[in-house]
Design a protein around this motif. Structure first.
Motif, short mmCIF file in Angstrom:
data_model
loop_
_atom_site.label_atom_id
_atom_site.label_comp_id
_atom_site.label_asym_id
_atom_site.label_seq_id
_atom_site.Cartn_x
_atom_site.Cartn_y
_atom_site.Cartn_z
N UNK A 134 0.84 -1.26 -0.03
CA UNK A 134 0.02 -0.14 0.07
C UNK A 134 0.80 1.21 0.03
N UNK A 135 2.17 1.06 0.33
CA UNK A 135 3.12 2.20 0.48
C UNK A 135 3.34 3.05 -0.97
N UNK A 136 3.08 2.16 -1.99
CA UNK A 136 3.26 2.49 -3.37
C UNK A 136 1.84 3.60 -3.75
N UNK A 137 1.14 3.43 -3.02
CA UNK A 137 -0.22 4.24 -3.32
C UNK A 137 0.03 5.70 -3.06
N UNK A 138 1.00 5.88 -2.05
CA UNK A 138 1.27 7.27 -1.57
C UNK A 138 2.41 7.87 -2.04
N UNK A 139 3.62 6.85 -1.94
CA UNK A 139 4.87 7.12 -2.29
C UNK A 139 4.82 7.70 -3.83
N UNK A 140 5.13 9.00 -3.98
CA UNK A 140 5.15 9.46 -5.56
C UNK A 140 3.85 10.03 -5.87
N UNK A 141 2.89 10.30 -5.05
CA UNK A 141 1.59 10.83 -5.23
C UNK A 141 1.74 12.30 -5.12
N UNK A 142 2.79 12.91 -5.06
CA UNK A 142 3.13 14.53 -5.22
C UNK A 142 1.89 15.07 -4.35
N UNK A 143 1.87 14.57 -3.14
CA UNK A 143 0.72 15.42 -2.07
C UNK A 143 -0.58 15.38 -2.40
N UNK A 144 -1.07 14.86 -3.46
CA UNK A 144 -2.50 14.74 -3.98
C UNK A 144 -3.42 13.98 -3.03
N UNK A 145 -2.79 13.00 -2.19
CA UNK A 145 -3.70 12.15 -1.44
C UNK A 145 -3.72 12.22 0.05
N UNK A 146 -3.05 13.18 0.33
CA UNK A 146 -2.69 13.23 1.73
C UNK A 146 -1.44 13.87 2.22
N UNK A 147 -1.32 14.07 3.70
CA UNK A 147 0.00 14.56 4.28
C UNK A 147 0.74 13.69 5.07
N UNK A 148 1.96 13.50 4.40
CA UNK A 148 2.65 12.47 5.11
C UNK A 148 3.13 13.33 6.50
N UNK A 149 2.88 12.45 7.83
CA UNK A 149 3.66 13.13 8.89
C UNK A 149 4.38 12.30 9.62
N UNK A 186 -3.87 5.86 -19.05
CA UNK A 186 -3.83 4.91 -18.01
C UNK A 186 -3.36 5.48 -16.62
N UNK A 187 -2.37 6.22 -16.94
CA UNK A 187 -1.60 7.02 -15.59
C UNK A 187 -2.46 7.92 -14.79
N UNK A 188 -3.31 8.76 -15.88
CA UNK A 188 -4.28 9.55 -15.22
C UNK A 188 -5.53 8.94 -14.74
N UNK A 189 -5.76 7.88 -15.00
CA UNK A 189 -6.82 6.99 -14.33
C UNK A 189 -6.56 6.51 -12.86
N UNK A 190 -5.24 5.90 -13.05
CA UNK A 190 -4.48 5.29 -11.75
C UNK A 190 -4.55 6.31 -10.76
N UNK A 191 -4.22 7.71 -11.19
CA UNK A 191 -3.94 8.77 -10.10
C UNK A 191 -5.26 9.18 -9.79
N UNK A 192 -6.25 9.45 -10.61
CA UNK A 192 -7.58 10.02 -10.20
C UNK A 192 -8.27 8.73 -9.15
N UNK A 193 -8.00 7.64 -9.42
CA UNK A 193 -8.72 6.45 -8.49
C UNK A 193 -7.98 6.93 -7.19
N UNK A 194 -6.92 6.78 -7.06
CA UNK A 194 -6.06 6.93 -5.71
C UNK A 194 -6.46 8.21 -4.97
N UNK A 195 -6.84 9.32 -5.78
CA UNK A 195 -7.36 10.52 -5.21
C UNK A 195 -8.69 10.41 -4.50
N UNK A 196 -9.52 9.91 -5.38
CA UNK A 196 -10.90 9.59 -4.76
C UNK A 196 -10.95 8.72 -3.66
N UNK A 197 -9.76 7.86 -3.47
CA UNK A 197 -9.92 6.88 -2.35
C UNK A 197 -9.48 7.50 -1.18
N UNK A 198 -8.62 8.64 -1.25
CA UNK A 198 -7.87 9.08 -0.09
C UNK A 198 -8.40 10.40 0.19
N UNK A 199 -8.71 11.22 -0.80
CA UNK A 199 -9.07 12.59 -0.66
C UNK A 199 -10.52 12.88 -1.48
#
Length: 388
Positions: free
Chosen positions: A176-191, A364-377
């Motif tokens: 699951x780490x790969x869903x956040x690492x490299x997401x450029x702050x779109x999905x949440x704030x790493x604390x 493909x990359x756009x859809x993957x990123x949007x799906x993760x965005x909707x999941x976390x944010x």
């Protein structure tokens, strides 16, 4: 909203003075944005408070590390900037397990200096190691000079703690780490992060060779990849070599773990190598890109650079290229990224997408990123307008 935050945070933790807003409104890309408010949290609770207040407004939140990004990833667009420079504690180092728990504002060189006493090192070392923060490295999935041996940030994170768009702290580990690492702050704030470490590399040496054409270069790459203890494999093109005062040829450099067997001093080599980008920027090539091209496509992309007189260098051992362009060469950049996509490569090898490269992402990359965005944010409060 500002008045509510003032009640909850101390006066050192937020500002809407023009000087502070200006400082928070750009990064190394040179893109200028607009900060509505700058906040410097000191704890996870502070971060949650900012998110709760932002949810009541129409402003988004933009995480900021050291601002070394080259694609406008932390440039606000009438946003609240959360600057993590005060969350800079090395919480724990476990020498036996070879792990460290750190806050996102820890500077990489600060961590590795601290680890010296335990003969350990964090081996992901980008060129901006003296100033870049570990949170920013996670946001972009940074690679670096030893990526041939050690990979990138996602390979060295055991756990991370993320505050999502609902203000919840989530512990993330494993795949699951790969869903956040490299997401450029779109999905949440790493604390907070738990990093894996390795034993300190005691000694290295550098070797160098040159060739007249792309075929010579690639033949050397194939041979040198078999060298035991290989840490990095770098190259420069003839157009860059000439500006460094070298004969106009391709040059290949390798850093290898082991007792010094060459006359090339390692620190001087890396200092010169890290000086290429500033040299090219000062020579009228201010735009630096970072496509990643798999090994089968290396010949074609290198021939394209040569044919189009594009100066280039990079981490050829892992397929990351750093071509430089003049401001008027935007059509060349588009042509290059079209070719990168045709070769099965990636638009970004290590810099990220941010604001500057959104138009080059495939569907493909756009859809993957949007799906993760909707999941976390799902409410879209983090880093609006970036990447997707």
């Amino acid at each position: 909203m500002v008045s509510e935050l003032i009640k909850k945070l101390n006066s050192r933790q937020l500002s809407y003075n023009n000087e502070d807003l200006l400082a928070c409104s750009t990064d190394a890309s040179g893109v200028i944005g607009s900060a509505a408010l700058c906040v410097w949290p000191e704890s996870i609770d502070d971060v949650i408070q900012v998110i709760e207040e932002a949810k009541k407004s129409d402003l988004d939140l933009v995480a900021r590390g050291a601002g070394t990004g080259l694609v406008g990833g932390c440039v606000p667009q009438n946003s609240i900037v959360i600057d993590f420079s005060k969350m800079n504690q090395i919480i724990e180092v476990n020498k036996n397990d070879k792990t460290a728990i750190v806050q996102p504002g820890v500077v990489l060189d600060q961590l590795n200096e601290f680890l010296k006493k335990d003969d350990l090192v964090f081996p992901v070392i980008p060129g901006s190691h003296s100033v870049c923060t570990l949170g920013g490295m996670a946001a972009t999935n940074a690679a670096g000079i030893w990526s041939l041996k050690f990979g990138r940030m996602s390979d060295w994170l055991e756990e991370l703690w993320l505050v999502n768009g609902n203000g919840e702290v989530i512990n993330i580990s494993g795949d699951k780490i790969k869903e956040i690492v490299g997401s450029e702050g779109l999905n949440g704030l790493i604390v907070k992060m738990k990093l894996k470490l390795v034993n300190k590399i005691e000694e290295t040496y550098v070797i160098m060779a040159s060739g007249h054409n792309v075929a010579d270069l690639l033949a050397m790459v194939g041979d040198w990849k078999k060298i035991p203890g290989l840490l990095s494999l770098e190259f420069i093109s003839p157009l860059i070599a000439s500006r460094l005062g070298l004969e106009e040829k391709y040059y290949l450099f390798a850093e290898i773990e082991g007792p010094n067997k060459s006359e090339v001093e390692v620190l001087k080599f890396w200092h010169k190598r890290e000086g290429i980008a500033p040299l090219m920027i000062g020579s009228g090539y201010p735009i630096i890109e970072d496509p990643l091209v798999p090994e089968p496509g290396a010949k074609e992309i290198l021939n394209w650079f040569s044919k189009n007189a594009v100066p280039v260098f990079g981490h050829i051992g892992v397929g990351i290229f750093h071509p430089h362009f003049r401001p008027e060469e935007k059509e060349k950049i588009k042509e290059m990224y079209d070719l990168v996509n045709q070769l099965g490569g990636k638009v970004s090898g290590e810099h990220g997408i941010g604001l500057k490269k959104k138009q080059f992402l495939d569907n493909f990359e756009l859809k993957y990123r949007r799906d993760l965005k909707n999941k976390f944010d799902p409410n879209g409060i983090f880093n609006r307008g970036k990447v997707i």
